[in-house]
Design a protein around this motif. Structure first.
Motif, mmCIF file in Angstrom:
data_model
loop_
_atom_site.group_PDB
_atom_site.id
_atom_site.type_symbol
_atom_site.label_atom_id
_atom_site.label_comp_id
_atom_site.label_asym_id
_atom_site.label_seq_id
_atom_site.Cartn_x
_atom_site.Cartn_y
_atom_site.Cartn_z
ATOM 1 N N GLY A 157 0.758 -1.355 -0.081
ATOM 2 C CA GLY A 157 0.136 0.110 0.061
ATOM 3 C C GLY A 157 1.134 1.303 0.099
ATOM 4 O O GLY A 157 1.946 1.210 0.569
ATOM 5 N N GLY A 158 0.319 2.378 -0.678
ATOM 6 C CA GLY A 158 0.997 3.646 -0.601
ATOM 7 C C GLY A 158 -0.015 4.597 -0.692
ATOM 8 O O GLY A 158 -1.154 4.482 -1.358
ATOM 9 N N SER A 159 0.185 5.967 -0.201
ATOM 10 C CA SER A 159 -0.995 7.012 -0.051
ATOM 11 C C SER A 159 -0.324 8.407 -0.657
ATOM 12 O O SER A 159 1.093 8.603 -0.333
ATOM 13 N N GLY A 160 -1.054 9.127 -1.050
ATOM 14 C CA GLY A 160 -0.970 10.616 -1.371
ATOM 15 C C GLY A 160 -1.008 11.449 -0.415
ATOM 16 O O GLY A 160 -1.002 12.467 -0.219
ATOM 17 N N ASP A 161 -1.786 10.949 0.789
ATOM 18 C CA ASP A 161 -1.957 11.639 1.969
ATOM 19 C C ASP A 161 -2.064 10.834 3.187
ATOM 20 O O ASP A 161 -1.440 9.660 3.267
ATOM 21 N N ALA A 162 -2.602 11.262 4.273
ATOM 22 C CA ALA A 162 -2.197 10.749 5.658
ATOM 23 C C ALA A 162 -3.369 9.454 5.543
ATOM 24 O O ALA A 162 -4.447 9.779 5.300
ATOM 25 N N PRO A 163 -2.941 8.568 6.415
ATOM 26 C CA PRO A 163 -3.955 7.238 6.675
ATOM 27 C C PRO A 163 -4.732 7.559 7.735
ATOM 28 O O PRO A 163 -4.504 8.709 8.617
ATOM 29 N N SER A 164 -5.575 6.605 8.154
ATOM 30 C CA SER A 164 -6.303 6.846 9.255
ATOM 31 C C SER A 164 -6.391 5.127 10.013
ATOM 32 O O SER A 164 -6.719 4.247 9.323
ATOM 33 N N LEU A 165 -6.460 5.358 11.205
ATOM 34 C CA LEU A 165 -6.335 4.097 12.004
ATOM 35 C C LEU A 165 -7.660 3.987 12.954
ATOM 36 O O LEU A 165 -7.895 5.053 13.382
ATOM 37 N N THR A 166 -8.107 2.739 12.942
ATOM 38 C CA THR A 166 -9.066 2.435 14.123
ATOM 39 C C THR A 166 -8.860 1.253 14.762
ATOM 40 O O THR A 166 -8.041 0.235 14.177
ATOM 41 N N ALA A 167 -9.376 0.738 15.861
ATOM 42 C CA ALA A 167 -9.682 -0.649 16.242
ATOM 43 C C ALA A 167 -10.863 -1.210 16.377
ATOM 44 O O ALA A 167 -11.924 -0.536 16.707
ATOM 45 N N THR A 168 -10.946 -2.464 15.925
ATOM 46 C CA THR A 168 -12.175 -3.262 15.979
ATOM 47 C C THR A 168 -11.980 -4.338 17.266
ATOM 48 O O THR A 168 -11.033 -4.283 17.809
ATOM 49 N N ASN A 169 -12.945 -5.218 17.372
ATOM 50 C CA ASN A 169 -12.592 -6.103 18.214
ATOM 51 C C ASN A 169 -11.618 -7.311 18.224
ATOM 52 O O ASN A 169 -11.226 -8.363 18.914
ATOM 53 N N THR A 170 -10.857 -7.235 16.852
ATOM 54 C CA THR A 170 -9.905 -8.179 16.725
ATOM 55 C C THR A 170 -8.607 -7.667 16.203
ATOM 56 O O THR A 170 -7.452 -8.406 16.054
ATOM 57 N N GLY A 171 -8.497 -6.229 16.184
ATOM 58 C CA GLY A 171 -7.165 -5.657 16.124
ATOM 59 C C GLY A 171 -7.301 -4.487 15.429
ATOM 60 O O GLY A 171 -8.396 -3.554 15.489
ATOM 61 N N ILE A 172 -6.375 -3.951 14.902
ATOM 62 C CA ILE A 172 -6.281 -2.496 13.998
ATOM 63 C C ILE A 172 -6.476 -2.618 12.638
ATOM 64 O O ILE A 172 -6.505 -3.571 11.889
ATOM 65 N N ALA A 173 -7.283 -1.544 12.256
ATOM 66 C CA ALA A 173 -7.459 -1.509 10.779
ATOM 67 C C ALA A 173 -6.988 -0.127 10.320
ATOM 68 O O ALA A 173 -7.038 0.900 11.140
ATOM 69 N N MET A 174 -6.642 0.027 9.051
ATOM 70 C CA MET A 174 -6.307 1.238 8.423
ATOM 71 C C MET A 174 -6.978 1.560 7.105
ATOM 72 O O MET A 174 -6.906 0.765 6.426
ATOM 73 N N ALA A 175 -6.934 2.753 6.773
ATOM 74 C CA ALA A 175 -7.707 3.136 5.768
ATOM 75 C C ALA A 175 -6.813 4.311 5.072
ATOM 76 O O ALA A 175 -6.459 5.160 5.717
ATOM 77 N N TRP A 176 -6.953 4.577 3.727
ATOM 78 C CA TRP A 176 -6.235 5.488 3.083
ATOM 79 C C TRP A 176 -6.681 5.770 1.617
ATOM 80 O O TRP A 176 -7.087 4.973 0.967
ATOM 81 N N ARG A 177 -6.257 6.815 0.962
ATOM 82 C CA ARG A 177 -6.539 7.095 -0.498
ATOM 83 C C ARG A 177 -5.248 6.839 -1.233
ATOM 84 O O ARG A 177 -4.148 6.624 -0.864
ATOM 85 N N GLY A 178 -5.523 6.495 -2.326
ATOM 86 C CA GLY A 178 -4.403 5.947 -3.548
ATOM 87 C C GLY A 178 -3.384 7.267 -3.693
ATOM 88 O O GLY A 178 -3.440 8.313 -3.160
#
Length: 305
Positions: A157-178
């Motif tokens: 993965g790679g992004s042109g901007d900052a990513p975003s983290l959150t936590a679910t009941n099983t671990g960490i998830a991340m989202a980002w734009r291309g």
């Protein structure tokens, strides 16, 4: 069953916290706790709280940044992260009351031109950022001062901007734009010390800002599962949202508020939290940087059960 965000804000319903030239941050700490960078020319970090006692007066802290900060509720503390002012390192401070802050801790190995992001899972604070090479990186701490080895998160993965983290009941998830002109959104999950390969998030999204990622809690008590909810800014400053149920397909995207002739508009993108505040467990809070006035605004939505 999860549902789309259904904001029906009006000018009188908005709560204005202050003014900013960047995306504000929000987390849960003694109510809804907000942080933001000041307007152009003001690189102070400002904070405020909204709870049953009303809205606190915005106050500045010692830290300075040239881009928006990040927040995370961390047990009985709140953690605040920021990129240094004309400094590519990330710093973290914690507070037990939202007013008195620990000395800043430089995150070992951090290097970014963008805002950081944080999440807490199993009482571990994770910090992630976009590197100068557009790669996604992450580290962690147990105490806010000693840092683990920096990981190249989501190597594909790679992004042109900052990513975003959150936590679910099983671990960490991340989202980002291309990368570069790729305005699609992607996501990955981190569990058992490993990142899954990147996947498309919210198919059809056309993001022009860092996304906001939160758990898509479900049921009458907003039970934490593996579902995810996204919000982002598209063309004409419109704020959009999408969600996925437990291991299901992404639904949407739709505008926020749904079906409104004048949708919520943001210059730098929104931020979200979803939690049970004791009054109505279906509330989702949205905060954003107004596209015309630089005001830091917030409002809430009811998620149908």
């Amino acid at each position: 069953m999860l549902a789309m965000l259904a904001f029906t804000p009006s000018a009188s319903a908005y709560s204005m916290l202050g003014q900013s030239s960047s995306r504000p941050a929000i987390t849960v700490f003694n109510g809804e706790f907000f942080a933001w960078k000041g307007v152009t020319g003001d690189n102070s970090i400002w904070t405020a709280t909204i709870n049953r006692n009303g809205q606190s007066v915005a106050k500045s802290m010692y830290a300075r940044t040239d881009i928006g900060p990040a927040l995370a509720g961390w047990g009985n503390r709140v953690a605040l992260a920021w990129k240094g002012d004309q400094d590519s390192r990330i710093y973290v401070a914690t507070s037990g009351d939202g007013t008195n802050w620990s000395p800043p801790s430089a995150v070992t190995g951090s290097n970014t031109l963008n805002m950081p992001t944080m999440a807490v899972f199993d009482n571990v604070l994770y910090v992630a950022w976009r590197g100068p090479d557009s790669g996604l990186y992450m580290t962690w701490t147990l105490d806010g001062t000693s840092w683990g080895a920096v990981q190249h998160a989501v190597p594909d993965g790679g992004s042109g901007d900052a990513p975003s983290l959150t936590a679910t009941n099983t671990g960490i998830a991340m989202a980002w734009r291309g990368l570069n002109s790729d305005s699609r959104l992607f996501y990955s999950r981190y569990a058992n010390n490993r990142w899954a390969p990147q996947q498309i998030a919210a198919p059809g999204a056309n993001s022009l800002s860092p996304p906001a990622l939160v758990p898509a809690r479900s049921g009458p008590n907003l039970t934490l599962g593996t579902g995810l909810r996204l919000a982002w800014r598209e063309t004409e400053f419109r704020v959009m949202s999408s969600y996925m149920e437990e291991n299901g397909p992404w639904k949407g995207p739709v505008g926020v508020p749904n079906g409104a002739e004048t949708p919520t508009r943001s210059l730098t993108g929104p931020n979200l939290i979803a939690y049970n505040n004791g009054d109505d467990p279906r509330i989702v809070w949205l905060t954003w940087h107004d596209h015309l006035t630089d005001r830091v605004l917030n409002d809430q939505s009811i998620i149908p059960s």
